[in-house]
Structures are given as structure tokens and as C-alpha cells.
Design an enzyme around this catalytic site. Structure first.
Site, PDB file in Angstrom:
ATOM      1  N   ASP A   7      43.263  43.830  43.434  1.00 53.35           N
ATOM      2  CA  ASP A   7      43.352  42.459  43.942  1.00 53.35           C
ATOM      3  C   ASP A   7      42.623  41.596  42.924  1.00 53.35           C
ATOM      4  OD1 ASP A   7      42.978  40.018  45.162  1.00 53.35           O
ATOM      5  OD2 ASP A   7      41.873  40.796  46.898  1.00 53.35           O
ATOM      6  N   LYS A  69      41.925  31.835  37.606  1.00 52.07           N
ATOM      7  CA  LYS A  69      43.225  32.390  38.023  1.00 52.07           C
ATOM      8  C   LYS A  69      44.317  31.316  38.115  1.00 52.07           C
ATOM      9  CE  LYS A  69      45.231  34.883  41.923  1.00 52.07           C
ATOM     10  NZ  LYS A  69      44.922  35.793  43.025  1.00 52.07           N
ATOM     11  N   GLU A 146      50.494  38.853  47.484  1.00 52.34           N
ATOM     12  CA  GLU A 146      49.287  39.079  48.283  1.00 52.34           C
ATOM     13  C   GLU A 146      49.557  39.213  49.783  1.00 52.34           C
ATOM     14  OE1 GLU A 146      46.344  37.029  44.995  1.00 52.34           O
ATOM     15  OE2 GLU A 146      46.792  35.936  46.826  1.00 52.34           O
TER      16      GLU A 146
END
Ligand code: AMP
Length: 570
Positions: A7, A69, A146
């Protein structure tokens, strides 16, 4: 070769593995499941990753970076020492650190990974994630959305049920909503929607604004160091408000001649008022996901919460009000995605415990090409969008559209590929283009097929076949904004390899020194002096290079610092 789930989060990253006992998180060298997604340069010029870097965000804002990110694939570079880094380079450093943690834990090389990405990551961002994996020495077997990972983590427990899930994922910087259905062991993502610029940090910023008012300062005029410190304190206050009705934190104002300690406070009611517009923004993607899945709110059986920011009571209250359902949170919202990525690893490696589950996913955007239309005979209008794969189509998928040339004798066509929802290509994102020659036909028009094939990793292949001669040409997307050519990846990988990284065993020491510095920064008077002395002592012990002494000192000082850190929160 071992396969791990990763993750790669905005705030924190985790690594996991699928074992005979199910999905399992792997702890980092500091014994923590969460590795902060932060990188920086130490005073000696070494790269530091994770907690050690995060702790220096406030004291060394110019040499430390986090929250990168959202810039994956964007043409944006930061300078750290003599080198410049893109978001994918910094992500590669995080991935490399996680890979090392996994290797230490598993006792074997790890060179394959499944990495999670927000459902709303576009093609460029997905490619950048692949590139980051490659730079870290990992073959990215696939990317997993996700919310899909989240559903997989929860879905394991409800294999027998027929369920419609809504997954709410509010992380540090992104918000994703997905609807999934489980039927006879088959899990299908029905729709997904989201907001790539809404996250827990926006709630923190709302508190920063409130604190600035208390300090009589304007947020835009704060020096970076002070801003970082205030954000840190606001984050602490936000977390306190998840379990208390009133939060207070101490701020040391160094702008006055004599540094002054001030107490900043915020009540839950005030926080809820400040969050109103953010909460409102969350409603739209939820509604869109429900509508795209052809459902009504009362068709949803279960709501699952993911991401640290869903711990805020105001979020749970909004969901309960909107959907008349209490959201579930039996798994730690920070762990769910990594656990789901591990389940996906089990599925990929055909782990026998998972034989009954099949997984499908959807295309997050509509994909298509530019076409010219003829609204009236002889009048041509360019710039229109022809959807080929519609948003939320179950993938992998292959769809074909048949088009013809416009003019007689036309020599070729430009195939321009876009993703987006607007009927006009100007409002969509261009993914690439290529020119295809068509057989010369002076008397008429030539027809050609455009085949789009979209796989589970979000990679699109475009094949154009001219029908009269059955010749095909495949699109290789070049010159994408932000995508890195192969040779560049190899070059950057070599560069990253060369970087000197602190040895693993020293990571704990660096992290402790950063904690010392941070505690020093946040205190005054006698306590500050005591911390300074502690740091000097610890450094002297490090210079002695005796492992047993270092370990003992580290434990003692860590306890000492924990007491000080906890004093701050009351
Ligand atoms: P993630 O990207 O999923 O790690 O989410 C991190 C975000 O969750 C950050 O904005 C944190 O401030 C926030 N967060 C973590 N724990 C809590 C909590 N107990 N209450 C409110 N927000 C939290």
C-alpha cells in the site's frame, strides 16, 4: 521468488504477504507496520526514509519531502542535495525500504509486488507507479485499485453472503468511493468515483487556519518551518478530536524576542463547522458511485471504512445519515488496503485457501478516440469524443469501434486516444496518438477497426486494423506528459542504486536522533536542556560503536522521549 502486497500511501506505506494463516502485515526495522511516506537527506548527505525523514519535516523542511503521491507522473521535481527527484523517484526509495523490510522478515529475496493505487489514478499516474516499482528493483505484477483491495480484505469474511458493499476510503490526500458486489464467491466492482484532491490533510489545514486566527497570523505568511510545526500540531489536535470533545496543543512562538509558549485549542463543534464544506464535497462522489452502479442508496448492504481519516466521528455521522447504515470498521482502517493487496497476492499465486474467490474490476474512466462528425452534408466538425470503453465497464475488456475515412482517396488517419467523460476531447485527458496509413482508394472511403484492450493493471492497448487489407498497427503511447521512457527508468534505477542509504541497523538510531531533535524543537527551558544533554550522551555512545551499549541506550532514551512526547498531548 516472493511476492508482496504494497500500500503506497500518501501519508504512510505498508507491506504485506499472504501466508497459510491469511494476509499478514510485515513490520519495518522500527517494529512498525506503518512506514511514513517521507524521504529526506541527513546532515551527512545520506538518504533517509520513513520515520527518520518524517521527524525532520519540521526541523529541515528544505531537505525533507512527504505527500508526493499526488504528483506521481507529473513534471515536477524537487531538489535534495545535488540531485533532483520526481515523485516516482521518491516513491521508489519508499518501495526499496519496504522491499528490504520484507526480505528481512521473509529471509528470501523479494522481487515481485502488487501495488495499490487510488481508483482515480489515470494512465500516466499508473505508469509512474510501475516505473517507481521498477526503480526499486521490483516487478510490479499488477496494480490494484485501493477500494478493490479494501473489499478483498473484508470480502474474505463474507464469502457465503450476497452483498453490495460501499467502500469509503479517505486517506491523507485522496478520497475514493467504490461499489462492489459479491455473488456466489465472485466479487465485482460495479462503479467507482472520487476526488483526488480531498483528504485528511484538508481537515488538518482547516484546523491550521483556526490556529492561525488564535495566533493572529495569516496562513499564507507563515515561514515553512512554522507552517510545518503548526500542521503537525493541527494533525495532533484532529486526532485528539476523534476521541475527545476538546483538543489542545502547545505551540512555541519563536517570532517574539523571547520564545513564548502558547496553548491552542479547538472544540469538536468548531471543527465540525470548519469541516462543513469538505463534508459536502464528499457527498457528490458517493452519489455518483451509487448512480453509476444503477442502484439506490437503500440497495447498499454494508459500508466499509478505509484510511486513517475515516476515524473522524464527523465522517461516520455523515455516512450514517446519508445511507442509514452504520459503517463497519472491524479492521484497522490503516491496514485494510495492505491486507487486501496481500489477498490479491494469494489470488495471483493461486493460494489454495482462496480457490473460491474470483475478482473482477472496472475501468475507472471512459476511454475513446477523437472523431470528426458531419452534422450536415459536407460540413465537418473535429474534436468530438467517441467512447469505446465506457467508464465502469468490467475489465479486462476488449471493445471495437468501426470508423471510416471522411474524404475519398484519404491516405491515412490520426488516431488520438483520450480518457474522460466530456463529449469534446478538449476537456478530456490525451493519452497518446499515432498515424495509420490506409490503402489508397481514390473512388471511395476506407473502413478500419479500432480495438481497445484494457487490462486489470489499467494498461491500454490500441490496435487499428484497416479492413480492406487486414493490416494492423498497435499504439505505443509516446511523449505522454510525465511518463518516463524505458532507458530513462534504467538510468534512474542505476542512480538510485548508487545512493548511499543508512545501513538497516542504523535506521533505528537515526529515527531516535530525529525524535530528539523534534522534542528539542518543541520544548523550552530546563526540559530543553535535558533533551540536549540526552542527545549528546546518545551520540557519544554511538561513537563508541558498541552494539550492546547502543541498544541499551536506545531503549532508555526512547522511553525518556515517549514520556516527553506524551506530555504534549493533554
Ligand atoms: P492514510 O493516508 O490512510 O494513512 O490516512 C492518513 C490521514 O488520516 C491523515 O490525514 C491523518 O491525520 C488521519 N488520521 C489518522 N488517524 C486519525 C484519527 N484517529 N482521527 C482523525 N484522523 C486521523
Amino acid at each position: 521468488m516472493a511476492l508482496v502486497g504494497i500500500d503506497l500511501g500518501t501519508t504512510n506505506s505498508l507491506v504485506s504477504v499472504f501466508t497459510a494463516d491469511g494476509p499478514q502485515l510485515i513490520l519495518n526495522a522500527l517494529g512498525e507496520a506503518l512506514t511514513p511516506s517521507a524521504v529526506g537527506l541527513s546532515d551527512k548527505g545520506d538518504i533517509i526514509v520513513g520515520s527518520a525523514a518524517k521527524n525532520r519535516l519540521v526541523s529541515h523542511p528544505d531537505k525533507t519531502f512527504a505527500r508526493f503521491k499526488r504528483y506521481m507522473g507529473a513534471n515536477r521535481e524537487v531538489k535534495m542535495g545535488k540531485k533532483t527527484y520526481r515523485a516516482e523517484d521518491m516513491s521508489a526509495l519508499i518501495l526499496r525500504s519496504l522491499k528490504e523490510d520484507a526480505e528481512r522478515h521473509l529471509g528470501e529475496p523479494v522481487d515481485r509486488a502488487i501495488i495499490s493505487v487510488p481508483a482515480y489514478f489515470n494512465d500516466v499516474q499508473r505508469k509512474a507507479t510501475y516505473a517507481a516499482g521498477k526503480m526499486a528493483g521490483l516487478t510490479v505484477e499488477r496494480l490494484i485499485n485501493e477500494p478493490t483491495a479494501a473489499a478483498l480484505a473484508y470480502g474474505l469474511n463474507s464469502k457465503e453472503d450476497e452483498n453490495t458493499f460501499l467502500v469509503i476510503d479517505l486517506g491523507g490526500g485522496t478520497f475514493d468511493v467504490s461499489i462492489l458486489e459479491i455473488f456466489e464467491g465472485v466479487m465485482e466492482v460495479r462503479s467507482s468515483a472520487g476526488d483526488a484532491f480531498l483528504g485528511g490533510e484538508d481537515f488538518t489545514d482547516a484546523i491550521v487556519g483556526h490556529f492561525c486566527e488564535q495566533l493572529d497570523k495569516k496562513p499564507d505568511e507563515l515561514k515553512p518551518g512554522v507552517k510545518g510545526l503548526l500542521r503537525d500540531l493541527a494533525d495532533k489536535a484532529k486526532i485528539q478530536l476523534s476521541s475527545k470533545h476538546e483538543a489542545s496543543v502547545k505551540f512555541i512562538d519563536r517570532s517574539a524576542k523571547k520564545p513564548e509558549e502558547k496553548t491552542l485549542t479547538i472544540s469538536r463543534e468548531k471543527f465540525e463547522t470548519l469541516s462543513e464544506s469538505l463534508i459536502k464535497r464528499m457527498r457528490r462522489p458517493i452519489q455518483r458511485a451509487i448512480m453509476d452502479a444503477d442502484l439506490r442508496a437503500d440497495d447498499i448492504d454494508r459500508v466499509v471504512m478505509v484510511g486513517g481519516a475515516t476515524r473522524m466521528p464527523v465522517i461516520r455521522a455523515m455516512i450514517t445519515r446519508l445511507l442509514k447504515l452504520f459503517p463497519e470498521h472491524s479492521l484497522d482502517p490503516d491496514h485494510v488496503i495492505a491486507l487486501g493487496a496481500a489477498v490479491q497476492c494469494g489470488l495471483l499465486d493461486r493460494h489454495e485457501a482462496l480457490e473460491d474467490i474470483v475478482m473482477t474490476d472496472v475501468a475507472p474512466f471512459t476511454l475513446g478516440t477523437e472523431i470528426t462528425v458531419e452534422p450536415r452534408p459536407g460540413v465537418y466538425e473535429t474534436g468530438h469524443f467517441q467512447p469505446i470503453i465506457e467508464r465502469n465497464t468490467v475489465i479486462p475488456v476488449s471493445r471495437v469501434a468501426t470508423n471510416s475515412t471522411i474524404r475519398k482517396g484519404q491516405k491515412g488517419v490520426d488516431i488520438v486516444v483520450y480518457q474522460g467523460e466530456s463529449p469534446m476531447v478538449a476537456n478530456n485527458v490525451k493519452l497518446g496518438s499515432f498515424y495509420v496509413a490506409v490503402p489508397h482508394n481514390p473512388q471511395g472511403h476506407e473502413s478500419f477497426d479500432i480495438r481497445f484492450t484494457y487490462d486489470v493493471s489499467g494498461i491500454l492497448e490500441v490496435i487499428v486494423t484497416t479492413l480492406s487489407d487486414n493490416k494492423s498497427k498497435t499504439l505505443v503511447i509516446e511523449g505522454n506528459p510525465g511518463s518516463i521512457p524505458k532507458e530513462e527508468i534504467v538510468r534512474r534505477f542505476k542512480e538510485l542504486e548508487k545512493l548511499k542509504i543508512h545501513p538497516r541497523d542504523a535506521a533505528e538510531n537515526t529515527a531516535l536522533i530525529s525524535r530528539f531533535e523534534r522534542a528539542y524543537e518543541n520544548s523550552l527551558g530546563d526540559l530543553r536542556q535535558q533533551i540536549g544533554q540526552g542527545l549528546a550522551q546518545f551520540q557519544a555512545i554511538l561513537d563508541g560503536q558498541n552494539d550492546t551499549d547502543i541498544k541499551m541506550a536506545r531503549e532508555q532514551f526512547s522511553q525518556f522521549l515517549t514520556e516527553i512526547e506524551n506530555m504534549d498531548v493533554f
